[in-house]
Motif scaffolding. Structure first.
Motif, PDB file in Angstrom:
ATOM      1  N   TYR A  77      22.941 -58.720  29.201  1.00 30.04           N
ATOM      2  CA  TYR A  77      23.658 -58.456  30.445  1.00 30.04           C
ATOM      3  C   TYR A  77      24.948 -57.671  30.183  1.00 30.04           C
ATOM      4  O   TYR A  77      25.258 -56.710  30.907  1.00 30.04           O
ATOM      5  CB  TYR A  77      23.983 -59.769  31.156  1.00 30.04           C
ATOM      6  N   GLN A  78      25.687 -58.049  29.148  1.00 33.70           N
ATOM      7  CA  GLN A  78      26.924 -57.343  28.831  1.00 33.70           C
ATOM      8  C   GLN A  78      26.645 -55.900  28.425  1.00 33.70           C
ATOM      9  O   GLN A  78      27.382 -54.978  28.797  1.00 33.70           O
ATOM     10  CB  GLN A  78      27.685 -58.072  27.711  1.00 33.70           C
ATOM     11  N   LEU A  79      25.565 -55.683  27.678  1.00 38.08           N
ATOM     12  CA  LEU A  79      25.190 -54.328  27.288  1.00 38.08           C
ATOM     13  C   LEU A  79      24.798 -53.509  28.508  1.00 38.08           C
ATOM     14  O   LEU A  79      25.158 -52.334  28.632  1.00 38.08           O
ATOM     15  CB  LEU A  79      24.025 -54.370  26.289  1.00 38.08           C
ATOM     16  N   PHE A  80      24.058 -54.120  29.425  1.00 38.26           N
ATOM     17  CA  PHE A  80      23.639 -53.445  30.648  1.00 38.26           C
ATOM     18  C   PHE A  80      24.866 -52.995  31.453  1.00 38.26           C
ATOM     19  O   PHE A  80      24.917 -51.874  31.959  1.00 38.26           O
ATOM     20  CB  PHE A  80      22.777 -54.399  31.479  1.00 38.26           C
ATOM     21  N   LYS A  81      25.853 -53.882  31.550  1.00 39.02           N
ATOM     22  CA  LYS A  81      27.072 -53.538  32.280  1.00 39.02           C
ATOM     23  C   LYS A  81      27.803 -52.373  31.607  1.00 39.02           C
ATOM     24  O   LYS A  81      28.318 -51.481  32.278  1.00 39.02           O
ATOM     25  CB  LYS A  81      28.013 -54.742  32.363  1.00 39.02           C
ATOM     26  N   THR A  82      27.819 -52.384  30.278  1.00 38.29           N
ATOM     27  CA  THR A  82      28.499 -51.322  29.543  1.00 38.29           C
ATOM     28  C   THR A  82      27.838 -49.977  29.774  1.00 38.29           C
ATOM     29  O   THR A  82      28.506 -48.959  29.973  1.00 38.29           O
ATOM     30  CB  THR A  82      28.504 -51.643  28.038  1.00 38.29           C
ATOM     31  N   VAL A  83      26.509 -49.972  29.758  1.00 32.63           N
ATOM     32  CA  VAL A  83      25.770 -48.729  29.992  1.00 32.63           C
ATOM     33  C   VAL A  83      26.102 -48.161  31.364  1.00 32.63           C
ATOM     34  O   VAL A  83      26.343 -46.965  31.532  1.00 32.63           O
ATOM     35  CB  VAL A  83      24.249 -48.951  29.852  1.00 32.63           C
ATOM     36  N   HIS A  84      26.133 -49.001  32.375  1.00 25.40           N
ATOM     37  CA  HIS A  84      26.416 -48.546  33.722  1.00 25.40           C
ATOM     38  C   HIS A  84      27.886 -48.157  33.881  1.00 25.40           C
ATOM     39  O   HIS A  84      28.203 -47.253  34.653  1.00 25.40           O
ATOM     40  CB  HIS A  84      26.008 -49.613  34.747  1.00 25.40           C
ATOM     41  N   ASP A  85      28.773 -48.808  33.140  1.00 26.77           N
ATOM     42  CA  ASP A  85      30.175 -48.396  33.138  1.00 26.77           C
ATOM     43  C   ASP A  85      30.306 -47.001  32.542  1.00 26.77           C
ATOM     44  O   ASP A  85      31.094 -46.180  33.002  1.00 26.77           O
ATOM     45  CB  ASP A  85      31.030 -49.394  32.339  1.00 26.77           C
ATOM     46  N   ASP A  86      29.512 -46.719  31.472  1.00 22.54           N
ATOM     47  CA  ASP A  86      29.536 -45.400  30.858  1.00 22.54           C
ATOM     48  C   ASP A  86      29.116 -44.329  31.856  1.00 22.54           C
ATOM     49  O   ASP A  86      29.683 -43.241  31.902  1.00 22.54           O
ATOM     50  CB  ASP A  86      28.607 -45.364  29.636  1.00 22.54           C
ATOM     51  N   ASP A  87      28.100 -44.634  32.661  1.00 22.99           N
ATOM     52  CA  ASP A  87      27.641 -43.682  33.665  1.00 22.99           C
ATOM     53  C   ASP A  87      28.749 -43.394  34.675  1.00 22.99           C
ATOM     54  O   ASP A  87      28.971 -42.246  35.070  1.00 22.99           O
ATOM     55  CB  ASP A  87      26.413 -44.232  34.385  1.00 22.99           C
ATOM     56  N   VAL A  89      31.941 -43.664  34.107  1.00 21.64           N
ATOM     57  CA  VAL A  89      32.969 -42.896  33.400  1.00 21.64           C
ATOM     58  C   VAL A  89      32.569 -41.418  33.326  1.00 21.64           C
ATOM     59  O   VAL A  89      33.390 -40.524  33.555  1.00 21.64           O
ATOM     60  CB  VAL A  89      33.192 -43.463  31.984  1.00 21.64           C
ATOM     61  N   GLN A  90      31.300 -41.153  33.032  1.00 24.47           N
ATOM     62  CA  GLN A  90      30.825 -39.779  32.946  1.00 24.47           C
ATOM     63  C   GLN A  90      30.932 -39.068  34.289  1.00 24.47           C
ATOM     64  O   GLN A  90      31.311 -37.901  34.372  1.00 24.47           O
ATOM     65  CB  GLN A  90      29.378 -39.762  32.437  1.00 24.47           C
ATOM     66  N   ARG A  91      30.597 -39.783  35.345  1.00 25.91           N
ATOM     67  CA  ARG A  91      30.679 -39.185  36.676  1.00 25.91           C
ATOM     68  C   ARG A  91      32.121 -38.883  37.054  1.00 25.91           C
ATOM     69  O   ARG A  91      32.424 -37.846  37.645  1.00 25.91           O
ATOM     70  CB  ARG A  91      30.040 -40.116  37.708  1.00 25.91           C
ATOM     71  N   ARG A  92      33.013 -39.796  36.703  1.00 27.87           N
ATOM     72  CA  ARG A  92      34.425 -39.556  37.000  1.00 27.87           C
ATOM     73  C   ARG A  92      34.960 -38.385  36.175  1.00 27.87           C
ATOM     74  O   ARG A  92      35.758 -37.577  36.661  1.00 27.87           O
ATOM     75  CB  ARG A  92      35.256 -40.801  36.731  1.00 27.87           C
ATOM     76  N   ALA A  93      34.518 -38.283  34.920  1.00 23.75           N
ATOM     77  CA  ALA A  93      34.956 -37.181  34.073  1.00 23.75           C
ATOM     78  C   ALA A  93      34.509 -35.847  34.666  1.00 23.75           C
ATOM     79  O   ALA A  93      35.277 -34.877  34.702  1.00 23.75           O
ATOM     80  CB  ALA A  93      34.395 -37.347  32.664  1.00 23.75           C
ATOM     81  N   ARG A  94      33.251 -35.796  35.135  1.00 26.55           N
ATOM     82  CA  ARG A  94      32.744 -34.575  35.766  1.00 26.55           C
ATOM     83  C   ARG A  94      33.532 -34.259  37.034  1.00 26.55           C
ATOM     84  O   ARG A  94      33.876 -33.112  37.305  1.00 26.55           O
ATOM     85  CB  ARG A  94      31.260 -34.732  36.077  1.00 26.55           C
ATOM     86  N   LEU A  95      33.853 -35.299  37.795  1.00 22.53           N
ATOM     87  CA  LEU A  95      34.584 -35.124  39.046  1.00 22.53           C
ATOM     88  C   LEU A  95      35.987 -34.596  38.781  1.00 22.53           C
ATOM     89  O   LEU A  95      36.468 -33.689  39.467  1.00 22.53           O
ATOM     90  CB  LEU A  95      34.653 -36.460  39.787  1.00 22.53           C
ATOM     91  N   TYR A  96      36.652 -35.149  37.769  1.00 21.03           N
ATOM     92  CA  TYR A  96      38.021 -34.748  37.463  1.00 21.03           C
ATOM     93  C   TYR A  96      38.085 -33.346  36.859  1.00 21.03           C
ATOM     94  O   TYR A  96      39.153 -32.726  36.851  1.00 21.03           O
ATOM     95  CB  TYR A  96      38.677 -35.759  36.524  1.00 21.03           C
ATOM     96  N   SER A  97      36.958 -32.853  36.324  1.00 25.68           N
ATOM     97  CA  SER A  97      36.921 -31.476  35.843  1.00 25.68           C
ATOM     98  C   SER A  97      36.624 -30.507  36.982  1.00 25.68           C
ATOM     99  O   SER A  97      36.921 -29.324  36.891  1.00 25.68           O
ATOM    100  CB  SER A  97      35.871 -31.320  34.736  1.00 25.68           C
TER     101      SER A  97
END
Length: 373
Positions: A77-87, A89-97
């Motif tokens: 469950y913790q790994l699953f949450k981390t994976v979705h947090d990464d997604d 983060v990636q979306r926010r990074a794309r948005l901020y660029s």
């Protein structure tokens, strides 16, 4: 091969609730069986507390599953949450660029949201695009800095769309080229004193030209822009250089674009950062050379300043510059700005170049400097 990621993993608390329902146990009863405080069991089920090895042993003994099962459930469950947090983060990074989100939030251009999907939608609506991967574009003619980084391009586009947003809410009469040509000549009478510049916005609007001022964004080195909204021309300025010579040069530069109908269908960019420069580089588009020449002659007629500087070379005494400024009916700072460019000496008589922003804002629709339009 990449690691396989399950589509969904249930939190341990959900599994514990199912086990309790199957046995008709309450949370308090489970706590008594495990010999743990009822608060600990409640927080595990609600997801506020993770399963420790000690708790895993208690749950394994109570449900007959063994402790490893619960350790694995918690880890998955913790790994699953981390994976979705990464997604996220990636979306926010794309948005901020794609856009200077931090500054847009700070300036009140978009509303904040913890949900990245909502924030994406708000940025897309602001930039008038369907999705965040779509290219931002709107025809315009701009006097701005080099867009060497994705960040600077994003900031300049955001600035432009804010100017467009404000201009769309301004009503003016039908645009008249004849009126603009006539009133532009009349503006020369305003070039003797900085405070007279406050009349410019109304003069332009009387000709059917919308005028807006938007404070520059970090990394958005843009002086002015000309574009069209509903067949009405718009001049947008940043006033990033609070200098009388720069203001009149950039203003006249954009007026020339309007008179030629530039910025209606294509993007025209002048990457010359110095608004007071004559801008005769062969690398410039023809439209920009035309606008720069008109602006330079408007500030100080080219033949007159050339004659003055040739006659006084190499000694340009301040008293002579002031006398020349009076002779051509210009504020000394406007003359000095043209001389600085011609001499490539931007320290020369710099104290004579007066600030002008306060007077422009006094009569303008503007956004920035602590105020939203």
């Amino acid at each position: 091969m990449g690691e396989r990621i399950p589509a969904e993993v249930f939190p341990p608390g959900e599994i514990i609730k199912e086990e309790l329902e199957a046995r008709s146990w309450s949370q308090i009863e489970l706590a008594e069986i495990m010999g743990r405080p009822a608060r600990v069991v409640s927080e595990i089920i609600s997801g506020k507390r993770t399963i420790t090895p000690e708790t895993a042993r208690g749950l394994g003994a109570a449900f007959g599953t063994g402790p490893t099962f619960w350790i694995n459930v918690e880890g998955a469950y913790q790994l699953f949450k981390t994976v979705h947090d990464d997604d996220s983060v990636q979306r926010r990074a794309r948005l901020y660029s794609k856009a200077p989100v931090k500054e847009m939030l700070k300036r009140g251009w978009i509303m904040p949201s913890e949900n990245v999907s909502v924030l994406e939608r708000r940025v897309c609506d602001f930039l008038q695009i369907e999705d965040i991967n779509q290219q931002v574009w709107y025809p315009h003619a701009a006097y701005k800095g080099k867009t060497e980084t994705e960040l600077s391009q994003a900031a300049q586009w955001a600035w432009l769309y804010r100017a467009k947003q404000i201009a769309s809410s301004i009503e003016v009469r039908k645009y008249s080229e004849a009126a603009l040509r006539k009133r532009t000549e009349e503006m020369k009478a305003l070039m003797l004193a900085p405070e007279e510049a406050r009349q410019v916005p109304k003069i332009l609007m009387d000709c059917g030209v919308k005028f807006v001022v938007v404070e520059r964004l970090p990394h958005a080195d843009i002086d002015g822009v000309c574009f069209w909204v509903d067949d009405r021309p718009v001049i947008g300025m940043s006033l990033r250089k609070d200098k009388i010579d720069n203001f009149w040069f950039v203003l006249r530069h954009e007026i020339e674009h309007i008179l030629h109908g530039h910025g209606k269908q294509v993007e025209i960019i002048d990457l010359n950062l110095e608004g007071e420069r004559a801008g005769t580089s062969e690398a410039l588009p023809e439209e920009e050379r035309i606008a720069n020449k008109a602006a330079a002659d408007f500030c100080v007629p080219a033949d007159k300043i050339q004659s003055f500087m040739t006659g006084k070379h190499p000694f340009y005494y301040e008293r002579d510059v002031l006398a020349f400024a009076r002779a051509v009916n210009r504020h000394p700072g406007i003359v000095v700005g043209q001389m600085q460019f011609r001499m490539n000496n931007y320290a020369y008589l710099n104290r004579r170049i007066s600030p002008i922003r306060q007077f422009i804002l006094d009569g303008s629709v503007y956004d920035g400097w602590g105020q939203a339009a």
